[in-house]
Motif scaffolding. Structure first.
Motif, PDB file in Angstrom:
ATOM      1  N   ARG A  69       0.513  -1.770  14.057  1.00 43.53           N
ATOM      2  CA  ARG A  69       1.386  -0.386  13.830  1.00 43.53           C
ATOM      3  C   ARG A  69       0.865   0.432  12.678  1.00 43.53           C
ATOM      4  NH1 ARG A  69       4.501   1.432  10.199  1.00 43.53           N
ATOM      5  NH2 ARG A  69       4.651  -0.506   9.094  1.00 43.53           N
ATOM      6  N   THR A  70       0.359  -0.143  11.365  1.00 38.35           N
ATOM      7  CA  THR A  70      -0.091   0.560  10.431  1.00 38.35           C
ATOM      8  C   THR A  70      -1.642   1.462  10.821  1.00 38.35           C
ATOM      9  OG1 THR A  70       0.643  -1.108   8.813  1.00 38.35           O
ATOM     10  CG2 THR A  70      -1.198   0.298   7.940  1.00 38.35           C
ATOM     11  N   TYR A  71      -2.296   0.643  11.766  1.00 34.67           N
ATOM     12  CA  TYR A  71      -3.545   1.456  12.036  1.00 34.67           C
ATOM     13  C   TYR A  71      -3.716   1.738  13.296  1.00 34.67           C
ATOM     14  CZ  TYR A  71      -5.389  -0.877   7.735  1.00 34.67           C
ATOM     15  OH  TYR A  71      -5.861  -1.155   6.537  1.00 34.67           O
ATOM     16  N   ARG A 210      -3.693  -2.830  -2.001  1.00 34.72           N
ATOM     17  CA  ARG A 210      -2.230  -3.452  -1.769  1.00 34.72           C
ATOM     18  C   ARG A 210      -1.881  -4.341  -2.777  1.00 34.72           C
ATOM     19  NH1 ARG A 210      -3.901  -2.468   3.874  1.00 34.72           N
ATOM     20  NH2 ARG A 210      -2.712  -0.597   4.566  1.00 34.72           N
ATOM     21  N   SER A 211      -2.286  -4.461  -3.897  1.00 32.50           N
ATOM     22  CA  SER A 211      -1.787  -5.203  -5.112  1.00 32.50           C
ATOM     23  C   SER A 211      -1.505  -6.774  -4.801  1.00 32.50           C
ATOM     24  CB  SER A 211      -0.574  -4.566  -5.430  1.00 32.50           C
ATOM     25  OG  SER A 211      -0.837  -3.121  -6.018  1.00 32.50           O
ATOM     26  N   SER A 212      -2.046  -7.447  -3.752  1.00 36.25           N
ATOM     27  CA  SER A 212      -1.636  -8.624  -3.356  1.00 36.25           C
ATOM     28  C   SER A 212      -2.600  -9.711  -3.135  1.00 36.25           C
ATOM     29  CB  SER A 212      -0.915  -8.622  -2.019  1.00 36.25           C
ATOM     30  OG  SER A 212       0.018  -7.379  -2.031  1.00 36.25           O
ATOM     31  N   ALA A 213      -3.500  -9.929  -4.520  1.00 36.09           N
ATOM     32  CA  ALA A 213      -4.811 -10.659  -4.517  1.00 36.09           C
ATOM     33  C   ALA A 213      -3.848 -12.333  -4.370  1.00 36.09           C
ATOM     34  CB  ALA A 213      -5.483 -10.609  -5.645  1.00 36.09           C
ATOM     35  N   GLY A 214      -2.746 -12.301  -5.120  1.00 35.35           N
ATOM     36  CA  GLY A 214      -2.061 -13.662  -5.020  1.00 35.35           C
ATOM     37  C   GLY A 214      -1.636 -14.158  -3.696  1.00 35.35           C
ATOM     38  N   ALA A 251       3.757  -8.649   5.409  1.00 35.16           N
ATOM     39  CA  ALA A 251       4.374  -7.591   6.403  1.00 35.16           C
ATOM     40  C   ALA A 251       5.146  -6.708   5.589  1.00 35.16           C
ATOM     41  CB  ALA A 251       5.410  -8.456   7.358  1.00 35.16           C
ATOM     42  N   ALA A 252       6.059  -7.021   4.465  1.00 30.37           N
ATOM     43  CA  ALA A 252       6.751  -6.229   3.684  1.00 30.37           C
ATOM     44  C   ALA A 252       5.819  -5.486   3.069  1.00 30.37           C
ATOM     45  CB  ALA A 252       7.587  -7.110   2.637  1.00 30.37           C
ATOM     46  N   VAL A 253       4.449  -5.765   2.494  1.00 25.96           N
ATOM     47  CA  VAL A 253       3.587  -4.615   1.848  1.00 25.96           C
ATOM     48  C   VAL A 253       3.254  -3.692   2.749  1.00 25.96           C
ATOM     49  CG1 VAL A 253       1.199  -4.478   1.051  1.00 25.96           C
ATOM     50  CG2 VAL A 253       2.710  -6.726   0.341  1.00 25.96           C
ATOM     51  N   SER A 257       3.845   1.854   2.884  1.00 26.06           N
ATOM     52  CA  SER A 257       2.674   2.615   2.618  1.00 26.06           C
ATOM     53  C   SER A 257       2.655   3.535   1.454  1.00 26.06           C
ATOM     54  CB  SER A 257       2.079   2.790   3.965  1.00 26.06           C
ATOM     55  OG  SER A 257       3.048   3.736   4.625  1.00 26.06           O
ATOM     56  N   ALA A 258       3.826   4.146   1.485  1.00 28.04           N
ATOM     57  CA  ALA A 258       3.944   5.252   0.354  1.00 28.04           C
ATOM     58  C   ALA A 258       3.617   4.616  -0.994  1.00 28.04           C
ATOM     59  CB  ALA A 258       5.196   5.797   0.531  1.00 28.04           C
ATOM     60  N   TYR A 259       4.151   3.714  -1.186  1.00 32.23           N
ATOM     61  CA  TYR A 259       4.023   3.155  -2.645  1.00 32.23           C
ATOM     62  C   TYR A 259       2.437   2.689  -2.777  1.00 32.23           C
ATOM     63  CZ  TYR A 259       4.452  -0.407  -6.251  1.00 32.23           C
ATOM     64  OH  TYR A 259       3.910  -0.942  -7.556  1.00 32.23           O
TER      65      TYR A 259
END
Ligand code: PMP
Length: 353
Positions: A69-71, A210-214, A251-253, A257-259
């Motif tokens: 959906r995103t792309y 996307r701030s999610s390396a972990g 999926a929540a990340v 997308s605005a954030y």
């Protein structure tokens, strides 16, 4: 043949340090200084520990469908894995299976030669020019495949999409991987080309923009035929690579997308301010399209700055390697982290006078 001779021995990739001490300013592994979207915290609260007794969805469908959906892609064009390191490793194993050498730059992500050695893929490292630029014409010859980080790491330099297209056109018989780990910080993605070039694989990650390396999430986007080959190899290796929390939280990340855009804009602003301040201090640096700067000082050895900063609990990256040993790679943190970094540099510069 003794025991030792039968064992596969490799020189592993060395990641940036993950210091255990507190109060560190960590500018050494290109993580995002901002937390992931509040939607991720909400999704975390909805996770059901009871369900952990079950295996996760091997196809990670929830995540793949959010990516589609995103792309604006079909799910058949997407492959996900445990960080882009996992995805890239699977790509090397799947797509680089000939006797001809694969090609990548001499200065680039230092995992590429590690995978090539691990999988016994012949390779040739093509020198960047004296300004650390990739010359597309160097990649227009017989080879077993090509991998290019764009923007390149650790230089932060971008190869424009038309140049990538030239490389794709010249190599219809081999797979070209474009590793876009840092593309969201100022580059144009080669993604639109996947519908026209059946030899292109674009790889991206949740670890940076996307701030999610972990969470360890990476993905490849390509023609469905290439994705099928990739999945066949993955299912022959480990069916359940993506864990259940990462599928749900990833999926929540993507639903916010605005954030993500807001954080990227902040990082770009901080990068430009930091670059200007560094130039004022006498550092030499090119424009970066990534979330890091690649800097050198004409008088002060990089190793000395690296150690001086570390003593002040500021971690940056330095490599004792040919051509780049006079450089530091500095991740862009928050404004206040970069202020602390700059004032530490000012002290180090003054102490030397
Ligand atoms: N590619 C490049 C160019 C990188 O710098 C990194 C980060 N070390 C990666 C891929 C892998 O990132 P991850 O596995 O966290 O997605």
């Amino acid at each position: 043949m003794g025991l030792e001779d039968k064992i596969r021995k490799v020189v592993p990739y060395v990641p940036g340090e993950q210091p255990k001490e507190s109060g560190v300013i960590k500018l050494n592994t290109n993580e995002n200084p901002y937390p992931p979207s509040p939607l991720v915290r909400e999704a975390m609260e909805r996770l059901q520990a009871d369900r952990f007794r079950l295996y996760p969805d091997p196809a990670a469908s929830e995540l793949v469908s959010e990516l589609a959906r995103t792309y604006g892609l079909d799910e058949s064009q997407i492959f996900v894995g445990v960080g882009s390191d996992d995805v890239l490793a699977m790509c090397f194993l799947t797509f680089f299976n000939s006797d001809s050498s694969i090609l990548f730059p001499d200065i680039t992500y230092s995992f590429y030669d590690v995978w090539a050695e691990l999988f016994r893929i012949p390779y040739e490292q093509i020198p960047l020019d004296e300004n650390f630029r990739i010359r597309p014409e160097d990649y227009m010859r017989k080879c077993g495949g090509i991998v290019i980080a764009n923007p390149n790491a650790p230089t932060g330099r971008l190869l424009p999409v038309p140049e990538i297209e030239k490389i794709l056109k010249a190599n219809p018989d081999c797979v070209v991987i474009v590793d876009e780990a840092y593309i969201d910080f100022g580059g144009e993605s080669a993604l639109p080309l996947i519908s026209r070039y059946g030899n292109l694989v674009v790889v991206q990650t949740f670890s940076k923009s996307r701030s999610s390396a972990g969470l360890r999430i990476g993905y490849a986007m390509a023609d469905p035929k290439l994705i099928r080959y990739l999945s066949d190899v993955k299912y022959s290796f480990n069916s359940y690579t993506m864990n259940m929390p990462s599928i749900k939280l990833g999926a929540a990340v993507l639903r916010d997308s605005a954030y993500t855009e807001k954080c990227i804009a902040k990082i770009i602003r901080t990068r430009e301010n930091t670059a200007a301040a560094l130039r004022k201090l006498g550092f030499i640096l090119d424009d970066s399209c990534a979330n890091f700067l690649f800097i050198r000082h004409p008088q002060i050895p990089a190793e000395e700055l690296f150690r001086g900063l570390k003593e002040r609990k500021i971690y940056v990256r330095w490599w004792n390697k040919p051509r780049i040993s006079s450089y530091l790679r500095v991740t862009i943190g928050t404004d206040s982290e970069m202020e602390a970094f700059l004032s530490a540099l000012r002290c180090l510069l003054t102490d030397r006078k």
